[in-house]
Design a protein around this motif. Sequence first.
Motif, PDB file in Angstrom:
ATOM      1  N   ILE B 108       0.782  -1.229  -0.088  1.00 41.59           N
ATOM      2  CA  ILE B 108      -0.103   0.189   0.078  1.00 41.59           C
ATOM      3  C   ILE B 108       0.959   1.019  -0.165  1.00 41.59           C
ATOM      4  O   ILE B 108       0.642   2.243  -0.950  1.00 41.59           O
ATOM      5  CB  ILE B 108      -0.934  -0.075   1.216  1.00 41.59           C
ATOM      6  N   ILE B 109       2.083   1.334   0.905  1.00 42.75           N
ATOM      7  CA  ILE B 109       2.761   2.388   0.848  1.00 42.75           C
ATOM      8  C   ILE B 109       3.413   2.428  -0.249  1.00 42.75           C
ATOM      9  O   ILE B 109       3.492   3.753  -0.775  1.00 42.75           O
ATOM     10  CB  ILE B 109       3.706   2.357   2.129  1.00 42.75           C
ATOM     11  N   SER B 110       4.023   1.444  -0.859  1.00 40.33           N
ATOM     12  CA  SER B 110       4.937   1.641  -2.099  1.00 40.33           C
ATOM     13  C   SER B 110       3.933   2.245  -3.182  1.00 40.33           C
ATOM     14  O   SER B 110       4.440   3.086  -4.165  1.00 40.33           O
ATOM     15  CB  SER B 110       5.659   0.348  -2.341  1.00 40.33           C
ATOM     16  N   SER B 111       2.673   1.530  -3.217  1.00 42.08           N
ATOM     17  CA  SER B 111       1.774   2.016  -4.591  1.00 42.08           C
ATOM     18  C   SER B 111       1.531   3.367  -4.183  1.00 42.08           C
ATOM     19  O   SER B 111       1.506   4.112  -5.366  1.00 42.08           O
ATOM     20  CB  SER B 111       0.612   1.257  -4.254  1.00 42.08           C
ATOM     21  N   TYR B 112       1.337   3.874  -3.120  1.00 39.62           N
ATOM     22  CA  TYR B 112       1.034   5.255  -2.627  1.00 39.62           C
ATOM     23  C   TYR B 112       2.349   6.213  -3.287  1.00 39.62           C
ATOM     24  O   TYR B 112       1.913   7.492  -3.999  1.00 39.62           O
ATOM     25  CB  TYR B 112       0.781   5.802  -1.294  1.00 39.62           C
ATOM     26  N   ALA B 113       3.576   5.866  -2.966  1.00 45.52           N
ATOM     27  CA  ALA B 113       4.847   6.671  -3.368  1.00 45.52           C
ATOM     28  C   ALA B 113       4.724   6.433  -4.899  1.00 45.52           C
ATOM     29  O   ALA B 113       5.331   7.364  -5.275  1.00 45.52           O
ATOM     30  CB  ALA B 113       5.965   5.889  -2.777  1.00 45.52           C
ATOM     31  N   LEU B 114       4.402   5.386  -5.539  1.00 45.60           N
ATOM     32  CA  LEU B 114       4.544   5.476  -6.925  1.00 45.60           C
ATOM     33  C   LEU B 114       3.428   5.950  -7.577  1.00 45.60           C
ATOM     34  O   LEU B 114       3.408   6.026  -9.036  1.00 45.60           O
ATOM     35  CB  LEU B 114       4.814   3.951  -7.156  1.00 45.60           C
ATOM     36  N   GLY B 115       2.399   6.217  -7.176  1.00 43.69           N
ATOM     37  CA  GLY B 115       1.034   6.444  -7.875  1.00 43.69           C
ATOM     38  C   GLY B 115       0.362   5.466  -8.420  1.00 43.69           C
ATOM     39  O   GLY B 115      -0.156   5.509  -9.721  1.00 43.69           O
ATOM     40  N   VAL B 116       0.428   4.371  -8.090  1.00 49.40           N
ATOM     41  CA  VAL B 116      -0.419   3.009  -8.678  1.00 49.40           C
ATOM     42  C   VAL B 116      -1.438   2.746  -7.976  1.00 49.40           C
ATOM     43  O   VAL B 116      -1.627   2.826  -6.748  1.00 49.40           O
ATOM     44  CB  VAL B 116       0.899   1.858  -8.143  1.00 49.40           C
ATOM     45  N   LYS B 117      -2.423   2.367  -9.051  1.00 53.99           N
ATOM     46  CA  LYS B 117      -4.041   2.038  -8.722  1.00 53.99           C
ATOM     47  C   LYS B 117      -4.088   0.414  -8.634  1.00 53.99           C
ATOM     48  O   LYS B 117      -5.079   0.067  -7.895  1.00 53.99           O
ATOM     49  CB  LYS B 117      -4.689   2.607  -9.345  1.00 53.99           C
ATOM     50  N   THR B 118      -3.120  -0.203  -9.096  1.00 52.19           N
ATOM     51  CA  THR B 118      -3.392  -1.533  -9.224  1.00 52.19           C
ATOM     52  C   THR B 118      -2.173  -2.350  -8.989  1.00 52.19           C
ATOM     53  O   THR B 118      -1.163  -1.856  -9.807  1.00 52.19           O
ATOM     54  CB  THR B 118      -3.891  -2.102 -10.731  1.00 52.19           C
ATOM     55  N   CYS B 119      -1.991  -3.110  -8.200  1.00 53.90           N
ATOM     56  CA  CYS B 119      -0.609  -4.040  -7.884  1.00 53.90           C
ATOM     57  C   CYS B 119      -1.195  -5.607  -8.001  1.00 53.90           C
ATOM     58  O   CYS B 119      -2.228  -6.115  -7.781  1.00 53.90           O
ATOM     59  CB  CYS B 119      -0.320  -3.643  -6.499  1.00 53.90           C
ATOM     60  N   TYR B 120      -0.269  -6.159  -8.439  1.00 56.07           N
ATOM     61  CA  TYR B 120      -0.307  -7.593  -8.629  1.00 56.07           C
ATOM     62  C   TYR B 120       1.012  -8.154  -7.903  1.00 56.07           C
ATOM     63  O   TYR B 120       2.050  -7.784  -7.897  1.00 56.07           O
ATOM     64  CB  TYR B 120      -0.217  -8.017 -10.210  1.00 56.07           C
ATOM     65  N   ILE B 121       0.624  -9.395  -7.204  1.00 61.29           N
ATOM     66  CA  ILE B 121       1.450 -10.210  -6.422  1.00 61.29           C
ATOM     67  C   ILE B 121       1.595 -11.514  -7.292  1.00 61.29           C
ATOM     68  O   ILE B 121       0.565 -12.261  -7.520  1.00 61.29           O
ATOM     69  CB  ILE B 121       1.114 -10.643  -5.138  1.00 61.29           C
ATOM     70  N   TYR B 122       2.762 -11.376  -7.929  1.00 53.79           N
ATOM     71  CA  TYR B 122       3.079 -12.778  -9.030  1.00 53.79           C
ATOM     72  C   TYR B 122       3.690 -13.914  -8.061  1.00 53.79           C
ATOM     73  O   TYR B 122       4.712 -13.683  -7.751  1.00 53.79           O
ATOM     74  CB  TYR B 122       3.853 -12.312 -10.249  1.00 53.79           C
ATOM     75  N   ILE B 123       2.956 -14.836  -7.701  1.00 51.90           N
ATOM     76  CA  ILE B 123       3.496 -15.765  -6.652  1.00 51.90           C
ATOM     77  C   ILE B 123       3.658 -17.120  -7.669  1.00 51.90           C
ATOM     78  O   ILE B 123       2.818 -17.601  -8.302  1.00 51.90           O
ATOM     79  CB  ILE B 123       2.618 -16.074  -5.620  1.00 51.90           C
ATOM     80  N   ARG B 124       4.857 -17.855  -7.235  1.00 50.75           N
ATOM     81  CA  ARG B 124       4.789 -19.115  -8.094  1.00 50.75           C
ATOM     82  C   ARG B 124       3.733 -20.170  -7.632  1.00 50.75           C
ATOM     83  O   ARG B 124       3.372 -20.086  -6.606  1.00 50.75           O
ATOM     84  CB  ARG B 124       6.112 -19.605  -7.739  1.00 50.75           C
ATOM     85  N   GLY B 125       3.325 -20.786  -8.593  1.00 55.61           N
ATOM     86  CA  GLY B 125       2.258 -21.526  -8.484  1.00 55.61           C
ATOM     87  C   GLY B 125       2.174 -22.794  -7.634  1.00 55.61           C
ATOM     88  O   GLY B 125       1.462 -23.057  -6.679  1.00 55.61           O
ATOM     89  N   GLU B 126       3.536 -23.291  -7.359  1.00 58.33           N
ATOM     90  CA  GLU B 126       3.775 -24.212  -6.206  1.00 58.33           C
ATOM     91  C   GLU B 126       3.376 -23.901  -4.926  1.00 58.33           C
ATOM     92  O   GLU B 126       2.850 -24.593  -4.100  1.00 58.33           O
ATOM     93  CB  GLU B 126       5.208 -24.656  -6.148  1.00 58.33           C
TER      94      GLU B 126
END
Lengths: 194, 458
Positions: B108-126
């Motif tokens: 949340i804080i990083s997105s605020y700093a970067l002006g991001v509205k959508t954030c994805y967590i790419y997690i390995r399928g395993e």
Amino acid sequence: MQNDNIIQHPQFIREGKQVAFAPGTLKKVHELILRYPEGQQKSALLPLLHIAQEELGGHLSVDIMDYVASLLGIQPVEVYEVATFYSMFYLDNMGKYVIEVCRTGPCALAGSEQILAHLRDVLEIKPGETTPDGIFSLREVECLGSCGTAPVMQVNTEYYEKLTPGKVDRLLEDLREYANKNKPGGSTWVEKFC
Amino acid sequence: MGGKILLASIDIPGIREFGVYRASGGYAAVEQALRGMTPAQVGNEVTKSGLRGRGGAGFPTGLKWSFLDRKSDKPRYLVCNADESEPGTFKDRYLMHHLPHLLIEGLIISSYALGVKTCYIYIRGEFKYLVGILETAIREANKNGFLGERILGTDFSLNIYVHPGAGAYICGEETALLESLEGKRGNPRIKPPFPAFKGLYGCPTVVNNVETLATVAPIIRMGGEAYAKIGRGKSTGTKLISACGNINNPGVYEIEMGLPVEDFIYAPEYCGGIANDKYLKAVIPGGSSVPILPADLMLNTARGEKRLMTYESLADGEFATGTMLGSGGFIVFDEDACIVRNTWNLAHFYRHESCGQCSPCREGTGWMERVLYRIEHGAGKMSDIDLLVRVAKNIEGNTICPLGDAAAWPVASAIRHFRREFEYHVKHPEVVKNTSHGALNYEVESMIPDSGTGVNYW
């Protein structure tokens, strides 16, 4: 465009079966697609293939891949090229429980070779094969990210850690019992996405 | 338990739940940032903290953020790289498993700093079981007003989505990850353009590791300058180290940068020494891709200084006598470990995980694996050792992404420091063949003819 002649590879046999998600799953799938921006629905391909593989028979047949392509409005070949790239997607018929033993460095240090040898002896199959009763498939996979609790294996994406041959025997016994009761090997992808 | 920053609250029962996390001071940094700071101020604090990418490259996070194309009118994206697949590394898994809300807070804080509205967590399928944990945490944060529209009554809105991969090491490389996130094969892109200008869907994108983004929350809480005081020199703060191999206490440890390697290996609160009272032979300190070092060079640098757990100290002596901190996957080998076997094992890994886009990597990783296979299984020639060095050299630096380097370094460094062990394998094929154990006996019987010549591997 669906030209049957394009696909000659033995793994790519279109069986002509009608496949479709159950209505509940389909609702979840449409929610998942909405997570990606307008025009980028293709992004949902990996999650959808996970769900399709799990709910529609344990492997990705050409019929299933075509169905997923139709859901996302993309060409079937865009699905084939992705399904053949990632190691978690199976193109062949798999057993009810897919046993994937980690073979990479730290697990090998902790004795994964002995675990795999034990599984080969007990199940009487080699990695890449399925037992004749269709219950177990055995695979060797690369690092599962559980090196501190090595040796490790996954059964239908559930982790089993700090393995010993004795633990493996007990697990196989339990799984055989589960198979008789027709229990799944773990929780489903649809349950994970809320 | 002083000095813990990321894992400070890990022992609190039920910390995975929103209520408990919030009561222990969680999400205070979000309030602090969103209510009292401008995005630029948040970025400044991160720059001041000296935080460096925890995924392996160690690139300064503040600098990476500053590259983001802020003039573009396209949407910006933040992608959290949770595709933790580097052999020996399991710190992000541990962090997400125990403290999912710490990651969400950092996002949340990083997105605020970067002006991001959508954030994805790419997690390995395993890590399927973690998908459920993260989704639950996201839903809880949403319900409590820390995600979604107009967070805490400000103008800032954010959605976080979890996106599972499907078993491909290469997708940990940031451009391959973006390709994969777009629903394609994980083939890395040619840089430039860098993701900061053309990333996800061609939009400005920042890709950061899980640990990096989680660290942003405590940095805001304590202030960048205070964070920079922890650690040593340019290696500020703490680092999660996942220790495994032949040690008494494998696990994830948060250490202050600057801890001597010797203390880390032998202190009872960390690795607790080598298992079964054996001696230390070698260490791969930063995940399988970084050079392996023998015990003497691991504990002390070639100049005779104590080796410390920092980016700089581990790299002291460059590749001749040094290595890298990498992702913090600390693999320890005892006196009985076979370096040739381990090198072959890792070469198999890289051959399997090469995406096949660049010829040097696609072909070279296969060659290295086959040559190592025949040395390990008693069918090697003396010239094979130099052949390996040559192949490794021809891969290194000649590929689009660093997987080629990552495949070449372990082989080159193992030969650099343990050449005599390779020579022993060549000179004593019968001994080597008989000491092969476990599952590989099956292959040895069927694949190597008794004469020891002509290996029909494939």
